[in-house]
Scaffold this motif. Structure first.
Motif, PDB file in Angstrom:
ATOM      1  N   ALA A 152       0.828  -1.203   0.000  1.00  0.00           N
ATOM      2  CA  ALA A 152       0.000   0.000   0.000  1.00  0.00           C
ATOM      3  C   ALA A 152       0.867   1.259   0.000  1.00  0.00           C
ATOM      4  O   ALA A 152       0.574   2.237  -0.706  1.00  0.00           O
ATOM      5  CB  ALA A 152      -0.924  -0.004   1.218  1.00  0.00           C
ATOM      6  N   ILE A 153       1.955   1.249   0.767  1.00  0.00           N
ATOM      7  CA  ILE A 153       2.835   2.418   0.847  1.00  0.00           C
ATOM      8  C   ILE A 153       3.695   2.552  -0.407  1.00  0.00           C
ATOM      9  O   ILE A 153       3.804   3.639  -0.995  1.00  0.00           O
ATOM     10  CB  ILE A 153       3.740   2.342   2.096  1.00  0.00           C
ATOM     11  CG1 ILE A 153       2.911   2.079   3.360  1.00  0.00           C
ATOM     12  CG2 ILE A 153       4.555   3.624   2.235  1.00  0.00           C
ATOM     13  CD1 ILE A 153       1.859   3.101   3.641  1.00  0.00           C
ATOM     14  N   SER A 206       4.812  16.832  10.383  1.00  0.00           N
ATOM     15  CA  SER A 206       3.948  17.591  11.281  1.00  0.00           C
ATOM     16  C   SER A 206       2.479  17.276  11.026  1.00  0.00           C
ATOM     17  O   SER A 206       1.705  17.023  11.967  1.00  0.00           O
ATOM     18  CB  SER A 206       4.201  19.086  11.104  1.00  0.00           C
ATOM     19  OG  SER A 206       3.312  19.845  11.901  1.00  0.00           O
ATOM     20  N   HIS A 207       2.085  17.279   9.754  1.00  0.00           N
ATOM     21  CA  HIS A 207       0.694  16.990   9.418  1.00  0.00           C
ATOM     22  C   HIS A 207       0.328  15.545   9.725  1.00  0.00           C
ATOM     23  O   HIS A 207      -0.807  15.259  10.135  1.00  0.00           O
ATOM     24  CB  HIS A 207       0.432  17.301   7.943  1.00  0.00           C
ATOM     25  CG  HIS A 207       0.508  18.753   7.613  1.00  0.00           C
ATOM     26  ND1 HIS A 207       0.334  19.258   6.337  1.00  0.00           N
ATOM     27  CD2 HIS A 207       0.733  19.846   8.391  1.00  0.00           C
ATOM     28  CE1 HIS A 207       0.461  20.570   6.345  1.00  0.00           C
ATOM     29  NE2 HIS A 207       0.707  20.944   7.589  1.00  0.00           N
ATOM     30  N   ALA A 208       1.258  14.635   9.517  1.00  0.00           N
ATOM     31  CA  ALA A 208       1.007  13.233   9.833  1.00  0.00           C
ATOM     32  C   ALA A 208       0.730  13.068  11.324  1.00  0.00           C
ATOM     33  O   ALA A 208      -0.205  12.352  11.728  1.00  0.00           O
ATOM     34  CB  ALA A 208       2.190  12.367   9.412  1.00  0.00           C
ATOM     35  N   GLN A 209       1.519  13.734  12.130  1.00  0.00           N
ATOM     36  CA  GLN A 209       1.322  13.648  13.573  1.00  0.00           C
ATOM     37  C   GLN A 209      -0.036  14.223  13.969  1.00  0.00           C
ATOM     38  O   GLN A 209      -0.725  13.671  14.842  1.00  0.00           O
ATOM     39  CB  GLN A 209       2.444  14.387  14.304  1.00  0.00           C
ATOM     40  CG  GLN A 209       2.382  14.244  15.817  1.00  0.00           C
ATOM     41  CD  GLN A 209       3.675  14.661  16.488  1.00  0.00           C
ATOM     42  OE1 GLN A 209       4.733  14.589  15.895  1.00  0.00           O
ATOM     43  NE2 GLN A 209       3.583  15.084  17.738  1.00  0.00           N
ATOM     44  N   GLU A 210      -0.429  15.303  13.340  1.00  0.00           N
ATOM     45  CA  GLU A 210      -1.743  15.890  13.614  1.00  0.00           C
ATOM     46  C   GLU A 210      -2.871  14.928  13.255  1.00  0.00           C
ATOM     47  O   GLU A 210      -3.957  15.001  13.829  1.00  0.00           O
ATOM     48  CB  GLU A 210      -1.896  17.191  12.825  1.00  0.00           C
ATOM     49  CG  GLU A 210      -1.006  18.323  13.316  1.00  0.00           C
ATOM     50  CD  GLU A 210      -1.016  19.516  12.362  1.00  0.00           C
ATOM     51  OE1 GLU A 210      -1.773  19.469  11.358  1.00  0.00           O
ATOM     52  OE2 GLU A 210      -0.283  20.488  12.620  1.00  0.00           O
ATOM     53  N   LEU A 256      -3.484  -3.394   9.230  1.00  0.00           N
ATOM     54  CA  LEU A 256      -3.615  -3.005   7.833  1.00  0.00           C
ATOM     55  C   LEU A 256      -4.231  -1.619   7.719  1.00  0.00           C
ATOM     56  O   LEU A 256      -3.847  -0.826   6.848  1.00  0.00           O
ATOM     57  CB  LEU A 256      -4.466  -4.032   7.083  1.00  0.00           C
ATOM     58  CG  LEU A 256      -4.751  -3.760   5.603  1.00  0.00           C
ATOM     59  CD1 LEU A 256      -3.452  -3.686   4.803  1.00  0.00           C
ATOM     60  CD2 LEU A 256      -5.685  -4.834   5.038  1.00  0.00           C
ATOM     61  N   GLU A 257      -5.159  -1.315   8.610  1.00  0.00           N
ATOM     62  CA  GLU A 257      -5.814  -0.006   8.582  1.00  0.00           C
ATOM     63  C   GLU A 257      -4.801   1.125   8.778  1.00  0.00           C
ATOM     64  O   GLU A 257      -4.960   2.213   8.224  1.00  0.00           O
ATOM     65  CB  GLU A 257      -6.884   0.067   9.676  1.00  0.00           C
ATOM     66  CG  GLU A 257      -8.064  -0.871   9.473  1.00  0.00           C
ATOM     67  CD  GLU A 257      -7.756  -2.304   9.832  1.00  0.00           C
ATOM     68  OE1 GLU A 257      -8.541  -3.193   9.439  1.00  0.00           O
ATOM     69  OE2 GLU A 257      -6.720  -2.551  10.500  1.00  0.00           O
ATOM     70  N   GLY A 258      -3.769   0.878   9.575  1.00  0.00           N
ATOM     71  CA  GLY A 258      -2.749   1.888   9.791  1.00  0.00           C
ATOM     72  C   GLY A 258      -1.962   2.172   8.521  1.00  0.00           C
ATOM     73  O   GLY A 258      -1.705   3.336   8.178  1.00  0.00           O
ATOM     74  N   ALA A 259      -1.582   1.104   7.824  1.00  0.00           N
ATOM     75  CA  ALA A 259      -0.850   1.280   6.565  1.00  0.00           C
ATOM     76  C   ALA A 259      -1.718   1.973   5.525  1.00  0.00           C
ATOM     77  O   ALA A 259      -1.252   2.842   4.781  1.00  0.00           O
ATOM     78  CB  ALA A 259      -0.370  -0.077   6.053  1.00  0.00           C
ATOM     79  N   GLN A 260      -2.987   1.606   5.470  1.00  0.00           N
ATOM     80  CA  GLN A 260      -3.898   2.226   4.507  1.00  0.00           C
ATOM     81  C   GLN A 260      -4.134   3.695   4.839  1.00  0.00           C
ATOM     82  O   GLN A 260      -4.217   4.541   3.939  1.00  0.00           O
ATOM     83  CB  GLN A 260      -5.216   1.460   4.488  1.00  0.00           C
ATOM     84  CG  GLN A 260      -5.087   0.066   3.873  1.00  0.00           C
ATOM     85  CD  GLN A 260      -6.349  -0.761   4.001  1.00  0.00           C
ATOM     86  OE1 GLN A 260      -7.141  -0.571   4.932  1.00  0.00           O
ATOM     87  NE2 GLN A 260      -6.535  -1.691   3.083  1.00  0.00           N
ATOM     88  N   ALA A 261      -4.212   4.006   6.138  1.00  0.00           N
ATOM     89  CA  ALA A 261      -4.387   5.402   6.549  1.00  0.00           C
ATOM     90  C   ALA A 261      -3.179   6.231   6.123  1.00  0.00           C
ATOM     91  O   ALA A 261      -3.328   7.365   5.638  1.00  0.00           O
ATOM     92  CB  ALA A 261      -4.586   5.479   8.062  1.00  0.00           C
ATOM     93  N   ALA A 312      -1.100   5.504   3.630  1.00  0.00           N
ATOM     94  CA  ALA A 312      -1.106   5.582   2.166  1.00  0.00           C
ATOM     95  C   ALA A 312      -2.072   6.665   1.685  1.00  0.00           C
ATOM     96  O   ALA A 312      -1.750   7.451   0.782  1.00  0.00           O
ATOM     97  CB  ALA A 312      -1.473   4.230   1.573  1.00  0.00           C
ATOM     98  N   ASN A 313      -3.247   6.721   2.290  1.00  0.00           N
ATOM     99  CA  ASN A 313      -4.236   7.734   1.912  1.00  0.00           C
ATOM    100  C   ASN A 313      -3.725   9.142   2.231  1.00  0.00           C
ATOM    101  O   ASN A 313      -3.900  10.082   1.433  1.00  0.00           O
ATOM    102  CB  ASN A 313      -5.558   7.483   2.633  1.00  0.00           C
ATOM    103  CG  ASN A 313      -6.246   6.218   2.165  1.00  0.00           C
ATOM    104  OD1 ASN A 313      -5.983   5.732   1.067  1.00  0.00           O
ATOM    105  ND2 ASN A 313      -7.121   5.664   2.992  1.00  0.00           N
TER     106      ASN A 313
END
Length: 360
Positions: A272-273, A313-317, A342-347, A349-350
């Protein structure tokens, strides 16, 4: 709300395991005390200790002539213990220098005896690996050491060298139990638990019995594999809590299809990544040779360091932590160990796709 933990280690643990530990921390199954208070010689701990070893044998299809040991000191101690125990007079320790962690193992081995580098990835900035079939141990080799997955560089052996009578030794700290492979091809495997199989504090050593028995007599007791094997990893007080937590992680893994099941899931997470990286080549770049991209640690860069700072920074937010690359190489890194859903990897990737669309 739990956040997605992409740290390279100590790393994410299964929520189910954390909940069980929370439930049992003060009173283990009505015993009136915690597992981390009881004697390591007690029946209460002994059952956990023994079953953890059995689970390793089952999940990794470890042959009976191998010992599973629990040792302190992290994988870093093993950088020295391996040559101390295996490097005999008249022999040479051989290494594949594939990155930072392999380099540390080399440096420690050189304090013990002669070392020969069979392959060094320095020219490629440690972004690729040699063809496994091209690696030929020397006649005087005591062992050949590889690092199965370079956590910092994001490269991973997909096939391992065949070394014949020369023991193959591997540091598998960051990808043990993440994929299927044949233990019988190795003489010794070691792995710090804190990336894929539990909290920090215990190192798992899987060693062929003939190698353990041959430990030199002139080493201090704790540094001899033979002592740990003979005493069933109870020569001294083991890291009880770390083993106890690791036991729960192994049961969690077994309930999810074992190594075969998690290998398929790990491929989906990494895919996904990498898919986002490959679809946005002008915005994301990975320095790693595609043939050896790690499924555990995905490293990538953005067009500028300023954009990387904004990205982090935005990822942490957005609830995604630990995406900053190692200080030695910079950039970004997503660690996708077994417990990352899997939801973490998909999040992620999105988020990456959205960020590229907005900033590209």
């Amino acid at each position: 709300m739990r956040k997605y933990n992409f740290y390279a280690g100590p790393s994410t643990l299964p929520v189910e395991v954390l909940e069980e530990l929370k439930e049992e921390i003060a009173d283990y199954y009505g015993q009136g005390l915690s597992m981390i208070e009881t004697s390591h010689r007690s029946p209460m701990y002994d059952s956990v200790h023994s079953e953890t070893i059995e689970l390793f044998h089952e999940l990794m299809s470890i042959p009976k002539n191998y010992k599973v040991l629990f040792i302190g000191g992290g994988a870093t101690l093993q950088f020295g213990m391996v040559p101390m125990n295996l490097l005999k007079s008249g022999t040479t320790a051989e290494y594949i220098k594939s990155g930072s962690w392999a380099g540390k193992a080399v440096n420690d081995a050189r304090t013990i005896g002669p070392v020969r580098i069979l392959w060094d990835g320095k020219e490629s900035s440690y972004t690729t690996l040699p063809d496994a079939a091209s690696i030929r141990p020397g006649n005087d080799a005591a062992y050949l050491h590889v690092t199965s997955n370079e956590t910092i560089g994001g490269i991973q052996w997909k096939e391992f060298p065949k070394t014949g009578e020369v023991p193959l030794v591997a540091d598998m700290s960051s990808d043990i139990l993440s994929r299927v492979f044949a233990i019988r091809d190795f003489g010794l495997i070691y792995a710090g638990a804190q990336k894929n199989i539990g909290p920090a504090g215990v190192t798992v050593v899987i060693i062929r019995e003939d190698l353990a028995v041959a430990s030199p007599e002139n080493l201090p007791a704790y540094l001899r594999y033979k002592i740990h094997a003979e005493k069933n990893s109870l020569y001294n007080t083991p890291p009880v809590f770390a083993v106890y937590a690791m036991h729960k992680v192994l049961k969690w893994l077994k309930a999810r299809g074992g190594v075969q099941g998690i290998e398929k899931l790990n491929a989906r997470k990494a895919g996904a990544i990498y898919s986002v990286i490959d679809k946005n080549p002008e915005f994301y770049s990975s320095p790693v040779d595609k043939k050896v991209r790690s499924n555990m640690n995905v490293v990538f860069r953005l067009p500028s360091e300023d954009l990387e700072k904004q990205f982090l920074s935005h990822a942490q937010e957005n609830g995604m932590l630990g995406l900053k690359g190692h200080r030695d190489v910079g950039g970004c890194r997503a660690s996708l160990y077994n417990a990352m859903p899997l939801e973490g990897a998909q999040a992620l990737a999105n988020f990456m796709q959205t960020f590229a669309a907005e900033k590209g």
